[in-house]
Design a protein around this motif. Structure first.
Motif, PDB file in Angstrom:
ATOM      1  N   ALA A  70       5.802  -6.767  -1.941  1.00  0.00           N
ATOM      2  CA  ALA A  70       6.068  -5.200  -2.203  1.00  0.00           C
ATOM      3  C   ALA A  70       5.227  -4.398  -1.330  1.00  0.00           C
ATOM      4  O   ALA A  70       5.360  -3.374  -0.950  1.00  0.00           O
ATOM      5  CB  ALA A  70       5.839  -4.865  -3.669  1.00  0.00           C
ATOM      6  N   THR A 120       6.251  -1.793   1.479  1.00  0.00           N
ATOM      7  CA  THR A 120       6.015  -0.276   1.264  1.00  0.00           C
ATOM      8  C   THR A 120       5.274   0.146   2.593  1.00  0.00           C
ATOM      9  O   THR A 120       5.584   1.272   3.066  1.00  0.00           O
ATOM     10  CB  THR A 120       5.069  -0.144   0.102  1.00  0.00           C
ATOM     11  N   ARG A 141     -17.596   3.200 -18.309  1.00  0.00           N
ATOM     12  CA  ARG A 141     -17.360   1.698 -18.022  1.00  0.00           C
ATOM     13  C   ARG A 141     -18.909   1.062 -18.205  1.00  0.00           C
ATOM     14  O   ARG A 141     -19.690   1.587 -17.745  1.00  0.00           O
ATOM     15  CB  ARG A 141     -16.791   1.488 -16.800  1.00  0.00           C
ATOM     16  N   GLY A 148      -1.970  -4.396  -7.900  1.00  0.00           N
ATOM     17  CA  GLY A 148      -2.617  -5.128  -9.007  1.00  0.00           C
ATOM     18  C   GLY A 148      -3.855  -4.808  -9.694  1.00  0.00           C
ATOM     19  O   GLY A 148      -4.470  -5.323 -10.281  1.00  0.00           O
ATOM     20  N   SER A 149      -3.991  -3.406  -9.617  1.00  0.00           N
ATOM     21  CA  SER A 149      -5.275  -2.690 -10.209  1.00  0.00           C
ATOM     22  C   SER A 149      -5.161  -2.752 -11.517  1.00  0.00           C
ATOM     23  O   SER A 149      -4.193  -2.970 -12.400  1.00  0.00           O
ATOM     24  CB  SER A 149      -5.130  -1.218  -9.788  1.00  0.00           C
ATOM     25  N   CYS A 150      -6.441  -2.509 -12.246  1.00  0.00           N
ATOM     26  CA  CYS A 150      -6.706  -2.618 -13.638  1.00  0.00           C
ATOM     27  C   CYS A 150      -6.176  -1.197 -14.225  1.00  0.00           C
ATOM     28  O   CYS A 150      -6.202  -1.171 -15.384  1.00  0.00           O
ATOM     29  CB  CYS A 150      -8.019  -2.817 -14.110  1.00  0.00           C
ATOM     30  N   ASN A 151      -5.536  -0.442 -13.212  1.00  0.00           N
ATOM     31  CA  ASN A 151      -5.298   1.055 -13.819  1.00  0.00           C
ATOM     32  C   ASN A 151      -6.293   1.920 -13.754  1.00  0.00           C
ATOM     33  O   ASN A 151      -6.065   3.113 -14.182  1.00  0.00           O
ATOM     34  CB  ASN A 151      -4.623   1.049 -15.122  1.00  0.00           C
ATOM     35  N   GLY A 152      -7.657   1.534 -13.506  1.00  0.00           N
ATOM     36  CA  GLY A 152      -8.826   2.436 -13.731  1.00  0.00           C
ATOM     37  C   GLY A 152      -8.755   3.352 -12.338  1.00  0.00           C
ATOM     38  O   GLY A 152      -8.843   4.407 -12.697  1.00  0.00           O
ATOM     39  N   ARG A 162       1.349   8.261  -0.403  1.00  0.00           N
ATOM     40  CA  ARG A 162       2.126   7.541  -1.216  1.00  0.00           C
ATOM     41  C   ARG A 162       1.149   6.529  -1.733  1.00  0.00           C
ATOM     42  O   ARG A 162       0.259   6.028  -1.172  1.00  0.00           O
ATOM     43  CB  ARG A 162       3.237   6.841  -0.501  1.00  0.00           C
ATOM     44  N   HIS A 163       1.264   6.317  -3.082  1.00  0.00           N
ATOM     45  CA  HIS A 163       0.190   5.466  -3.641  1.00  0.00           C
ATOM     46  C   HIS A 163       0.895   4.281  -4.107  1.00  0.00           C
ATOM     47  O   HIS A 163       2.172   3.871  -4.524  1.00  0.00           O
ATOM     48  CB  HIS A 163      -0.212   5.944  -5.088  1.00  0.00           C
ATOM     49  N   VAL A 164       0.165   3.039  -3.891  1.00  0.00           N
ATOM     50  CA  VAL A 164       0.711   1.714  -4.447  1.00  0.00           C
ATOM     51  C   VAL A 164      -0.285   0.946  -5.224  1.00  0.00           C
ATOM     52  O   VAL A 164      -1.699   0.856  -4.709  1.00  0.00           O
ATOM     53  CB  VAL A 164       1.170   0.688  -3.088  1.00  0.00           C
ATOM     54  N   ASP A 165       0.065   0.607  -6.352  1.00  0.00           N
ATOM     55  CA  ASP A 165      -0.824  -0.109  -7.266  1.00  0.00           C
ATOM     56  C   ASP A 165      -0.434  -1.598  -6.718  1.00  0.00           C
ATOM     57  O   ASP A 165       0.357  -2.348  -7.261  1.00  0.00           O
ATOM     58  CB  ASP A 165      -0.651  -0.048  -8.707  1.00  0.00           C
ATOM     59  N   SER A 195      -1.214  -3.985 -16.648  1.00  0.00           N
ATOM     60  CA  SER A 195      -2.487  -4.853 -16.276  1.00  0.00           C
ATOM     61  C   SER A 195      -2.744  -5.660 -17.494  1.00  0.00           C
ATOM     62  O   SER A 195      -3.107  -6.878 -17.553  1.00  0.00           O
ATOM     63  CB  SER A 195      -3.747  -4.152 -15.640  1.00  0.00           C
ATOM     64  N   SER A 230      -2.687  -8.542  -6.069  1.00  0.00           N
ATOM     65  CA  SER A 230      -2.100  -9.602  -6.624  1.00  0.00           C
ATOM     66  C   SER A 230      -1.196 -10.659  -5.923  1.00  0.00           C
ATOM     67  O   SER A 230      -0.486  -9.593  -4.955  1.00  0.00           O
ATOM     68  CB  SER A 230      -1.527  -9.469  -7.877  1.00  0.00           C
ATOM     69  N   MET A 236       2.053  -9.082  -5.950  1.00  0.00           N
ATOM     70  CA  MET A 236       2.438  -7.625  -5.194  1.00  0.00           C
ATOM     71  C   MET A 236       2.420  -7.654  -3.499  1.00  0.00           C
ATOM     72  O   MET A 236       2.610  -6.826  -3.005  1.00  0.00           O
ATOM     73  CB  MET A 236       1.496  -6.737  -5.743  1.00  0.00           C
ATOM     74  N   GLU A 237       2.201  -9.009  -2.993  1.00  0.00           N
ATOM     75  CA  GLU A 237       1.914  -8.904  -1.806  1.00  0.00           C
ATOM     76  C   GLU A 237       3.266  -8.581  -0.778  1.00  0.00           C
ATOM     77  O   GLU A 237       3.206  -7.567  -0.177  1.00  0.00           O
ATOM     78  CB  GLU A 237       1.560 -10.332  -1.311  1.00  0.00           C
TER      79      GLU A 237
END
Lengths: 174, 507
Positions: A97, A101, B295, A48-52, A43-46, B503, A91, A94-95
């Motif tokens: 959440a 999870t 990047r 607060g990532s920049c989406n990279g 299971r993935h959780v973002d 983001s 972030s 998101m703490e």
């Protein structure tokens, strides 16, 4: 339909047999079979990532990496997962959440923190809005650094997590 | 009369200072002449003064409006009835700096959830340094819909797929969406506070991580602003290489999105075929510059890596192969009745609505909003390359897919053109000029749409205020209109057809 089939046939099998020091395809499958008796569910959780990092997690689904062939599968629910893949500096929004999870994953569970941000907050650091790394919130088994880490580095981190000998005592975040 | 000051640099931009009493008239007048709001933000100037800033896109370029506000009464007349996209920008500016839009239709918080109290403003001088301000929990007042058979579906912030976090509140009857209310801000990282006091190189590094999929666009816009402050042009070859990387970024993102747009209608073969192409292109980046997403390739004064003749040759060859493959895939999708059935008419934003809401970028062009910085306001080398803008009028998922295909082909042509005619000479400054105070803007057409940067540097060469704006901030509200009347299962498809950045908007 015929067009799709002919296109698939034209391309043939795109999955690659890659190997790195720790594992080849057979070793992976054997190790997962022995440990889980089935596929490893992630299971993935973002957080607060920049989406990279998400781009590279998506890239794992490219046919070249043969993810299902390795015995890995992403799940829509944490309740079906063995391993949590967490990106971002966490972030503060998101703490909660992320905690929830993590709590929803059944034991035994593993956590892989992804990216320089997941490691220590990266260029976002620690601030009024950021906690500065996944281990500040939940226990982390393996950190995969990189900005973002490549699909092979991600696979290697997942491999390290599930093959590590770990006692079953509950752990606290740092 | 406003005081007008022309800004140096490649972007045609000037700054006007107006009083808050004149602000609405200025905006109404500009709107009349076809202006569009690009960004709205604020700054704490110390000495009991705040400044409200607006960036307006007008025919001649970019107009940066400054409105000084006294600290004892930091309010200004709301502008969301003039520019629809001002709504969330006003709310964000209040959350971060405490500048209040009086008479705004929507006074809910936007970027602040519970990480700091409502009477604290992290972007004010002397604030935001404390690591963890006290949490104040208050539920977000979602818009509710009442009526027989209406129920709510809450989704997120953690979604079912590998996606960024955000909360969607659907009010539905049966399967049909009556209304969507979105709450974003989950990935707010405090980047604008973080940027304060950074040195130029660190700022460009951070700028490439505002929205991870637009790293070239973000870094370029910030570098552009810095270079204009320093008053120096970058070498011609560097401009061309930046544009080359920007087109490559557009290419790989479009390939990936088209793959997901197949996946979301159940065509998994299409997903695999597109992602096989994307992966190949990413590996090309790895071999050319050592990074799959390019990047940190943009540095102050140019680009890091100069390409060799054989690098150019391999890029040209890849263009030829990719063009053939993508044409085949486009035919495949066009001839597939099931795919077209899901795409056509889904998530429609008619041109009139798009114009009223200020939809821009890729999604705007699919709804007849003919604006592309590479054409509308071209900096070198786009001016010479004569970019062909892709537009559609239907404004549905099919139109956004069609624009993506057109833009892939145009990017391939541009990449080919750039490597074919790459000017010789240095690819970066060979010295670092003395840092100085000043203001500058950056404005780049990223793959999703425009990326805007306003920058003010202090005398010792440190950042005083940096405000990046991703097009997502303006486009997210339009998604709420696009899903109305559609069925819930079509939401992932509609959302992906926009593919906006969380983001990038959360900051």
């Amino acid at each position: 339909m015929a067009n799709i089939l002919s296109e698939i046939l034209r391309h043939g099998l795109r999955s690659e047999s890659f190997s790195w020091p720790q594992a080849d395809l057979d070793t992976w499958q054997q190790a997962l079979w022995q440990r889980f008796g089935r596929a490893l569910v992630i299971r993935h959780v973002d957080a607060g990532s920049c989406n990279g990092c998400e781009l590279e997690i998506h890239a794992l689904n490219a046919p070249q990496y043969n993810l299902t062939g390795l015995g890995l599968r992403f799940s829509a629910s944490p309740r079906h997962a063995d391993l949590l893949l967490v990106t971002g500096p966490v972030s503060r929004h998101m703490e909660e959440a992320l905690r929830r999870t993590y709590a929803a994953l059944p034991e035994p569970r593993w956590v892989v923190a992804v990216g320089d941000c997941g490691h220590d907050g990266g260029c976002f650091g620690e601030s009024y809005a950021c906690l500065g790394g996944v281990r500040r919130v939940i226990p982390v088994d393996v950190v995969v650094v990189g900005c973002p880490p490549t699909p092979l580095q991600l696979l290697e981190g997942i491999w390290r997590a599930v093959t590590s000998a770990r006692d079953s005592t509950p752990r606290q975040p740092e | 009369m406003p005081i007008v000051r022309t800004l140096p640099g490649t972007v045609p931009a000037w700054q006007e200072t107006v009083s808050r009493e004149d602000l609405r008239n200025l905006c109404l007048g500009q709107k009349e002449r076809g202006a569009r709001l690009v960004s709205l933000w604020g700054s704490d100037e110390g000495e009991e003064t705040f400044v409200l800033h607006l960036a307006l896109a007008v025919q001649e370029g970019l107009c940066w409006v400054r409105v000084p506000l006294p600290a004892r009464d930091p309010t200004y007349p709301a502008l969301d009835d003039v520019f629809a996209n001002a709504n969330r920008l006003q709310r964000a500016t209040h959350d971060l700096l405490g500048l209040l839009a009086q008479g705004a239709a929507d006074g809910r918080p936007w970027l602040r959830h519970d990480a700091w109290p409502p009477d604290r403003f992290p972007l004010r001088k002397g604030e935001g340094g404390e690591a963890y301000p006290p949490r104040v929990r208050e539920p977000y007042p979602f818009v509710t819909v009442s009526g027989q058979g209406v129920h709510e579906i809450p989704v997120g912030p953690v979604h079912a797929g590998v996606i960024e976090p955000g909360h969607f509140r659907f009010s539905v009857v049966g399967e049909r969406v009556l209304r969507l209310d979105t709450q974003l801000g989950y990935t707010h990282k405090g980047i604008e506070k973080r940027a304060e006091s950074l040195a130029p190189a660190e700022l460009i590094h951070l700028a490439g991580r505002v929205s991870g999929d637009s790293t070239v666009a973000g870094a370029w816009a910030t570098a552009q602003a810095l270079e204009s402050i320093l008053g120096r042009q970058i070498p011609e070859r560097a401009e061309w290489l930046r544009a080359l990387w920007l087109e490559r970024e557009r290419l790989v993102n479009h390939l990936g999105d088209l793959g997901y747009l197949c996946n979301d209608v159940g065509l998994s073969a299409g997903f695999s075929l597109f992602w096989a192409l994307k992966e190949t292109a990413l590996r090309t980046h790895e071999s050319l510059v050592g990074h799959r997403y390019l990047r940190d390739q943009i540095q102050l004064g140019g680009v890091v890596r100069a390409l060799t003749a054989s690098d150019c040759q391999s890029l040209r060859e890849e263009c030829v192969t990719l063009e053939k493959e993508v044409y085949r895939l486009r035919d495949l999708l066009q001839e597939h009745a099931g795919v077209q059935d899901r795409y056509l008419g889904t998530g429609r934003v008619p041109p009139e609505l798009a114009a009223r809401l200020g939809l821009v970028g890729l999604a705007g062009r699919a709804s007849a909003q003919a604006w592309d910085l590479r054409v509308s306001c071209p900096t070198p080398p786009y001016a010479q390359a004569e970019v062909r803008m892709a537009t559609r009028t239907q404004g549905d998922v099919a139109a956004r897919v069609a624009v993506r295909f057109d833009e892939i082909f145009e990017s391939l042509r541009l990449i080919h053109h750039f490597v074919e005619h790459l000017p010789s000479g240095p690819s970066h400054w060979d010295d670092s000029p003395p840092l100085c105070a000043g203001i500058g803007v950056g404005w780049v057409e990223g793959w999703r749409g425009e990326v805007f940067v306003a920058l003010e540097m202090g005398a010792r060469g440190q950042v005083r205020r940096w405000h990046p704006e991703d097009v997502s901030m303006s486009n997210w509200p339009v998604l709420e209109h696009a899903v109305q009347g559609n069925i819930v299962p079509d939401f992932p498809l509609i959302n992906k057809s926009f593919n906006l950045s969380y983001s990038g908007q959360d900051g």
